[in-house]
Design an enzyme around this catalytic site. Structure first.
Site, short mmCIF file in Angstrom:
data_model
loop_
_atom_site.label_atom_id
_atom_site.label_comp_id
_atom_site.label_asym_id
_atom_site.label_seq_id
_atom_site.Cartn_x
_atom_site.Cartn_y
_atom_site.Cartn_z
N GLU B 280 13.75 3.16 -5.18
CA GLU B 280 14.19 1.96 -5.47
C GLU B 280 15.98 1.97 -5.37
O GLU B 280 16.35 0.92 -4.60
CB GLU B 280 14.08 1.40 -6.99
N GLU B 283 16.36 1.57 -1.98
CA GLU B 283 16.23 0.24 -1.51
C GLU B 283 17.35 -0.39 -1.57
O GLU B 283 17.75 -1.53 -0.71
CB GLU B 283 14.79 -0.13 -2.04
N CYS B 300 8.85 -3.01 -12.14
CA CYS B 300 7.98 -1.89 -12.95
C CYS B 300 7.43 -2.63 -13.85
O CYS B 300 6.58 -2.21 -14.41
CB CYS B 300 8.79 -0.76 -13.42
N SER B 320 11.87 -5.87 -5.84
CA SER B 320 11.99 -4.66 -5.24
C SER B 320 10.29 -4.47 -4.75
O SER B 320 9.44 -4.54 -5.40
CB SER B 320 12.36 -3.41 -6.12
N LYS B 359 -0.30 -3.33 -18.17
CA LYS B 359 -0.68 -2.26 -17.43
C LYS B 359 -2.15 -2.20 -17.06
O LYS B 359 -2.50 -1.64 -16.10
CB LYS B 359 -0.14 -0.75 -17.91
N GLU B 362 -2.47 -4.49 -14.30
CA GLU B 362 -1.61 -4.12 -12.81
C GLU B 362 -2.65 -3.02 -12.41
O GLU B 362 -2.75 -2.76 -11.18
CB GLU B 362 -0.43 -3.51 -13.34
N GLU B 367 -4.50 -4.51 -4.74
CA GLU B 367 -3.73 -3.50 -3.87
C GLU B 367 -3.59 -2.12 -4.24
O GLU B 367 -3.19 -1.23 -3.66
CB GLU B 367 -2.06 -3.97 -3.67
N CYS B 496 9.88 -1.64 -23.17
CA CYS B 496 8.60 -1.27 -23.33
C CYS B 496 8.39 -0.55 -24.45
O CYS B 496 7.07 -0.83 -25.10
CB CYS B 496 8.19 -0.11 -22.07
#
Lengths: 583, 574, 158
Positions: B280, B283, B300, B320, B359, B362, B367, B496
């Site tokens: 990241e 990036e 994230c 990102s 999560k 996720e 993907e 989190c």
């Protein structure tokens, strides 16, 4: 000779086809116009608002002699036309009580004992005729108010001892003072026409019959408090009232009574908002949410609407009758208004009479008038000629007045003392055959369905209260249940978030106070079985009755001889048509 | 000002409510609908106390000079007892087998107030709603309306804190219920699975969807090699489930516990976090040079990602392209690590231990196909350990396995709000200036603390960053995006550590303790910059070549969905 | 709330059609709130669909399912109740075989209960498609329904 025929076109009379009567009258008079012109008689037909004796509608008043005709049907039109042509009175259409006929409306007992001030223009003027309104003292109040400064206006209001007519009875002058003192350039005035109380329909009537008076009251309010925008919240079950008030607003706007710089002293405009069917929206904070387009769920107070209301801005909410009273106060003077009433509340009380009464409809009497005057002198006592057992006042959140207390004064404090409430003024007369407990159960059913559901005491408590009452009604309860009823009632009253939950126990407490005997009959007395009209005469119950207490012809309604009945319940068990009630 | 509480005089600052005042002096008052970050609604009526003789809800009553407050009278207890009895009468009685009964407030208060008999009719069999009660359509959580006590907290949080509005109040009276539009299953709505409703629900009406059975099954299956990855937040919270104080770092014990369960390898999500930072940060540098959209959003937090996909799809390119640490770890585990131990990826199973329920969703995004096989929340793992009889507090310290167990301080602070931003800036700064700068100050903090803005000078260029907590606050940044270069968004208050899968209770006080522990963890590390993590460098050397390489792109980066478009085409056929 | 929002909200509240008004209009037009229309409104006004659903399920007036051509609303106000509004419902049940909130198979009639219509002096009262009928009883109700059925050229329901 000119005759003016005032025909009531408000909702109730309309439902009895008063418009058809009016159309037929117009038609017939037109057909016979030669006869009229030969006799030099001019006839004007006016559709007016509520004349007030709704139970005997359609109603008509013939001026200039003020003759009242009742229960009109289309077939009566011929008689009316003949009577006009012959300058006679149509005897069979007159109001009757105890076999005596009355001609003039002010002689009719229903009207004789009333004091019609708020309702003075109802049924007299064409509701949307601005000219007639002004001719009948319209906007006199506003002009007088504008001569004072805003603080003086509020002081006058306090002097008049006007208390909120929506039910709570809070001094209106104080409420306006709070709004005046609020620091904000945006303030709102709201007229609460949500009239959700079953049995109350005077707000509807006022909006349909004298809409300008309500708006005038709001204009005075706008001037006194600094509000520039107002809302009139009408429940959706009142389409005619909503339509009328919208038209009234339009007319006033076109004539400079609403908008900017009215008489160079006040700017004010009103929007009509229609409810969508929720009794709880009569509660102030729920009403505010509803206007904002949200679910009408009340919120915790403080902050009060005068501090934080619509969109967070200071807002004042008053009932329709309250604003109409304001108009009256400034038209005739604060002292005049105060003197109509009692020590603690000025003015009159407008009541809607229904239930077992000879005459039902809308009436107005001075605050403090004895209840029995209303029931017997005005309303003519029980229609079914049974004994009146009690009166229920104030809607589902109100209370009962037993016959022993029928000479009680009708005002906020006297009723509060006996655990009842004036509320919105809906009054229902109950006779000796009406079950108090079933009425309580009915109200609880209403309230549990109308509860918004947010807070536990109301959402769960009202359901449980109804279950207890129903257990009692079905002879399935004992004295412990009575204790539980009391305890839970108290809990719901003291712990609910808003007035709906807090007020639910009123009718329970009232019934326990005055009709404990009915409770006791259900708890420890025998079950009374009665056969209803659903009976088809199959005779099965009679065949099963161990003491042969049931009689009747085949295929005809049967009857239980209560003197022989041993209350075993066998008939109830075997009836396949649900035609036997258990009491 | 001075007030009397239970007969004693106290002095307080202005502006406190009765509830806040009582809590300050150590008096517990039971609540259902109260949320410390949101406007009190006072609908549950449980927090009533006597104020000057009358029963008032303490959450909404502000202190006034001379007030006389009584919290322990018979009148108060009676009111609370009746409240609880009414709720229990309309609640599915399944407490003995209910998963959340140890966290259930209704259960706790019923015990505290000694509710024995219910004098009311049991209504829970008369279901007022016509639709089915249970919604288990998502991977993240289960909704069971038969256990709902209508406190409305889930609706309030979804609407006011997160502004997602997947849940609403529907119906009226006893049929009032928190519902989706048209009662559709939650996975058909814009719900982003942030889990704030779950962690705020006082009963078991909302609960994470359990994957414990499946995990136990693979642990017992000798054909699989099962590894665990532990998120940073878990190690400073799980101790709370075993009586240890909030904010105790139990990493060592946690590792031992997982080995006792039968995991073959115990790894660290913080390794994945370091990897995320390397990708990241590079990036971000590229975008700052003009190659890509600015500001860049972190990616994230899966709830935040779905939030952008649902409500601001026109800004998907600001996200990102990096996967989250959980997912990057999974990709590396199933390729790099599989190769290292000479196993086929199909023989490997990966279980994440996360503070988060999003999560779970996720891991099942199309993907990511099975990079991560199962996700257990902190609460789920604690329950599993308890059922195995593992006495957590007594365990010896263990250590992570290699090579996916080594992490830097930057990796550990991922669990707290501002940590990702800070970690990224550490690496960006070092890559560009070769200097180690660990702290980056905020120049502007919003009143609620949920929006913090700052800037840092790197090689003559000012990088303006913002750190946001809660999705409701995140909407504010879209008003003037060109004010920023880099924005970190965490859906949960505190980051989190305040996630939907964390131990209950999770309040701001406890969250602050967990944050403090993670910071301490960061300070204890010898390496505090992600790209200086030796294991990470080895990974690049041996496998990924270099940051943003083609291989790195394939394994560690992802694309996003324009969910708003999908909905509109479904609704209107556009 | 900041000033810009203030002014926008005020303007919207006073000068534009409010969301409740719009829903009311839709309800009047179709007899209920079709899901498709609500989705459209949600998109146009940028109001979450869940909130519209919340409104639709709160207020009595809004229905989420289509009604019959004639909606028979029996008033459940106190005065009507005491004057045996239950008889009116019994009449509907006997002729049309439907209970409250049910619609006949040919989609001609729906029976509903409605809150006090404010015509208590003529209890018991019912409203059929915005026309109010008062002073009813079991037989009058039956006759009223049969008259409507006749005008619809329908054969008698078995």
């Amino acid at each position: 000779m000119k005759y003016t025929l005032r025909i009531c076109g408000a909702t109730a009379c309309r439902a009895s086809d008063s418009l058809a009567v009016m159309d037929k009258l117009k038609q017939l008079i037109e057909e016979r116009k030669q006869e009229f012109s030969d006799k030099g008689i001019d006839v004007e037909i006016k559709e007016v608002g509520c004349i007030g004796l709704c139970g005997k509608g359609p109603l008509m008043v013939v001026e200039p002699c003020s003759i009242l005709y009742t229960n009109l049907k289309v077939k009566d039109v011929e008689t009316i036309v003949d009577s006009l042509l012959n300058h006679r009175v149509a005897e069979n259409l007159l109001y009757k009580r105890d076999n005596q006929s009355f001609e003039k409306i002010n002689d009719v007992p229903y009207y004789k004992y009333q004091d019609r001030f708020l309702l003075r223009r109802c049924g007299v003027i064409e509701p949307l005729s601005l000219r007639e309104y002004i001719e009948n003292d319209g906007f006199k109040g506003l002009k007088r108010a504008l001569e004072l400064n805003p603080e003086e206006v509020i002081n006058e209001l306090l002097k008049s001892k006007l208390r909120g007519r929506g039910g709570a009875g809070f001094p209106t002058g104080l409420k306006w003072k709070f709004l005046r003192q609020a620091q904000s350039d945006v303030k709102f005035l709201v007229c609460n026409a949500d009239e959700g109380d079953p049995g109350a329909f005077m707000d509807r009537s006022l909006l349909e019959s004298d809409p300008f008076a309500v708006i005038e009251g709001m204009l005075i309010g706008a001037y006194a408090t600094g509000a520039k925008k107002g809302f009139i919240y009408v429940r959706e079950e009142y389409p005619l009232a909503s339509q009328r008030i919208k038209q009234a607003i339009k007319i006033l706007r076109e004539n400079g009574y609403l908008g900017e710089n009215i008489f160079n002293k006040v700017s004010f405009d009103i929007k009509v908002v229609e409810g969508a069917g929720a009794f709880v929206c009569g509660e102030e904070t729920a009403l505010i949410k509803s206007i904002e387009g949200k679910r009408g769920q009340p919120r915790v107070r403080p902050p009060y609407p005068a501090e934080r209301g619509i969109l967070g801005k200071p807002t004042n909410i008053n009932n329709v009758k309250t604003y109409a009273s304001v108009t009256l106060i400034f038209e005739k003077g604060a002292e005049f208004f105060a003197n109509l009433g009692t020590e603690n509340s000025g003015g009159t009380v407008v009541l809607c009479l229904s239930g077992d009464l000879e005459d039902t409809g809308i009436i107005e009497v001075k605050m403090g008038t004895p209840l029995k005057t209303v029931l017997y002198d005005i309303a003519g006592g029980s229609r079914s000629k049974k004994e009146l057992k009690a009166v229920q006042i104030g809607g589902p959140l109100g209370g009962l007045v037993p016959k022993e207390l029928f000479d009680i004064a009708l005002d906020y404090d006297s009723l509060k003392e006996i655990g009842s409430m004036l509320g919105s003024g809906g009054l229902i007369a109950l006779n000796q055959d009406d079950s108090i407990l079933k009425l309580v159960s009915f109200f609880l059913d209403f309230l549990r369905l109308e509860s918004c559901g947010q807070c536990t005491p109301c959402r769960e408590g009202v359901v449980q209260l109804k279950k207890i009452i129903d257990r009692i009604i079905n002879h399935n309860a004992n004295y412990e249940d009575l204790d539980l009823l009391n305890k839970l009632s108290d809990y719901v009253k003291n712990n609910s978030l808003c007035g709906l939950g807090q007020g639910t126990p009123n009718v329970i407490e009232s019934s326990l106070r005055f009709f404990i005997n009915e409770y006791e009959q259900k708890i420890s007395g025998p079950v009374i079985y009665t056969i209803t009209d659903a009976c088809i005469g199959c005779h099965v119950c009679a065949m099963n009755c161990p003491v042969q207490a049931i009689e009747g012809q085949p295929k005809e309604k049967h009857f239980i001889d209560q003197s022989k009945c041993i209350h075993c319940g066998k008939c109830f068990e075997v009836c396949k048509f649900n035609a036997i009630t258990k009491d | 000002m001075k007030v009397k509480i239970n007969g004693q005089e106290y002095e307080f600052d202005n502006g406190l409510t009765v509830l806040e005042a009582c809590r300050k002096i150590g008096i517990k008052i039971p609540t259902f609908c109260y949320h410390e970050l949101l406007e009190p609604r006072a609908v549950c009526r449980l927090c009533v106390v006597e104020v000057d003789g009358k029963l008032r809800t303490s959450c909404s009553t502000k202190l006034k000079e001379g007030m006389n407050i009584v919290t322990n009278s018979e009148k108060v207890f009676d009111a609370r007892r009746t409240n609880l009895q009414l709720l229990i009468a309309d609640h599915k009685q399944e407490c003995l087998s209910c998963n959340k009964s140890t966290d259930c407030k209704l259960f706790e208060y019923a015990n505290e107030y000694e509710i024995e008999e219910i004098p009311f009719e049991i209504l829970s069999n008369e279901n007022p709603t016509e639709k089915q009660d249970v919604d288990d359509s998502s991977y993240a959580f289960i909704r069971d309306l038969s256990k709902c006590i209508k406190c409305g907290k889930c609706v309030q949080v979804c609407s006011e804190l997160q502004t997602v509005n997947a849940l609403t109040y529907a119906g009226r009276g006893r049929s009032v219920r928190p519902s989706t539009a048209y009662e559709v299953p939650i996975n058909q709505t814009e719900c982003v699975f942030c889990g704030q409703c779950v962690i705020n629900c006082p009963t078991c009406a909302l609960e994470e969807k359990s994957e414990t059975d499946e995990v136990v099954s693979i642990l017992n299956d000798k054909d699989y090699i099962v590894a665990a990855q532990i998120a940073p937040s878990v190690r400073v919270s799980i101790g709370e489930e075993f009586g240890l104080p909030a904010g105790e770092i139990s990493t060592g014990k946690l590792i031992t516990a997982l080995r006792m369960l039968g995991f073959d390898y115990v790894f660290d999500t913080q390794f994945g976090a370091d990897l995320t930072i390397v990708e990241e940060a590079n990036e971000l540098i590229k975008r700052l040079e003009g190659n890509g959209k600015l500001p860049m959003f972190t990616s994230c937090c899966p709830a935040w990602v779905k939030f952008v996909e649902e409500f601001y799809p026109e800004h998907i390119e600001n996200l990102s392209s990096c996967k989250s640490p959980q997912q990057m770890f999974g990709a590396v585990f199933k390729t790099y690590f599989a190769k290292k131990i000479g196993k086929h990826p199909e023989q490997l199973k990966l279980v994440s231990i996360m503070p988060c329920i999003a999560k779970k969703e996720e891991a099942r995004r199309y993907e990511f196909i099975e990079d991560v096989d199962f996700v257990l929340t902190t609460r789920e793992l604690a329950r599993l350990l308890k059922s195995y009889g593992i006495d957590f507090a007594k365990l010896k310290e263990g250590s992570f396995d290699s090579p996916l167990g080594e992490s830097s301080g930057a990796g550990t602070i991922f669990g707290l709000t501002g940590g990702v931003c800070q970690a990224a800036l550490r690496t960006v700064n070092h890559l560009l200036t070769n200097q180690e700068k660990l702290e980056f100050e905020f120049s502007n903090v919003s009143e609620d603390g949920f929006l913090r803005e700052g800037s840092v000078e790197i090689n003559g260029r000012t990088i303006r960053f913002a750190v946001v907590q809660t999705l409701g606050k995140a909407r504010k940044i879209f008003d003037n995006l060109d004010k920023y270069d880099f924005i970190e968004v965490m859906a949960c208050p505190g980051g989190c550590v305040g996630g939907g899968g964390q131990p209950i209770p999770t309040n701001m006080e406890i969250v602050q303790k967990r944050i403090k522990a993670l910071r301490k963890n960061d300070e204890m590390k010898s390496v505090r910059l992600s790209h200086l993590n030796p294991s990470i460098n080895k990974l690049y050397e041996e496998f990924l070549e270099k940051p943003l390489s083609e291989k790195a792109h394939k394994l560690l980066h992802t694309t996003y969905l324009n969910r708003k478009n999908n909905r509109l085409s479904k609704d209107f056929g556009i | 709330m900041d000033l810009k929002e203030d002014i926008e909200n005020l303007d919207e509240l006073f000068n534009k059609v409010s969301i409740l008004e719009e829903l009311s209009q839709v309800n009047k037009k179709y007899g209920y709130l079709p899901e498709k229309v609500l989705r459209q409104i949600s998109f146009e006004r940028n109001i979450p669909l869940s909130k519209l659903y919340g409104l639709a399920t709160f207020y009595n007036q809004f229905k989420l399912e289509a009604s019959g051509k004639y909606v028979i609303e029996v008033c459940e106000g106190t005065a009507c109740h005491i004057n045996h509004s239950s008889e009116l419902k019994r009449a509907v049940k006997d002729v049309l075989k439907i209970d409250v909130n049910q619609t006949t198979k040919d989609k001609l009639f729906t029976l509903r209960e409605v809150r006090c219509l404010g015509v208590c002096a003529m209890a018991p009262v019912c409203r059929i498609n915005n026309k109010i009928y008062g002073n009813l009883n079991y037989n009058k109700m039956k006759a009223l329904i049969k008259e409507i059925m006749k005008s619809e050229g329908n054969h008698k329901q078995e």
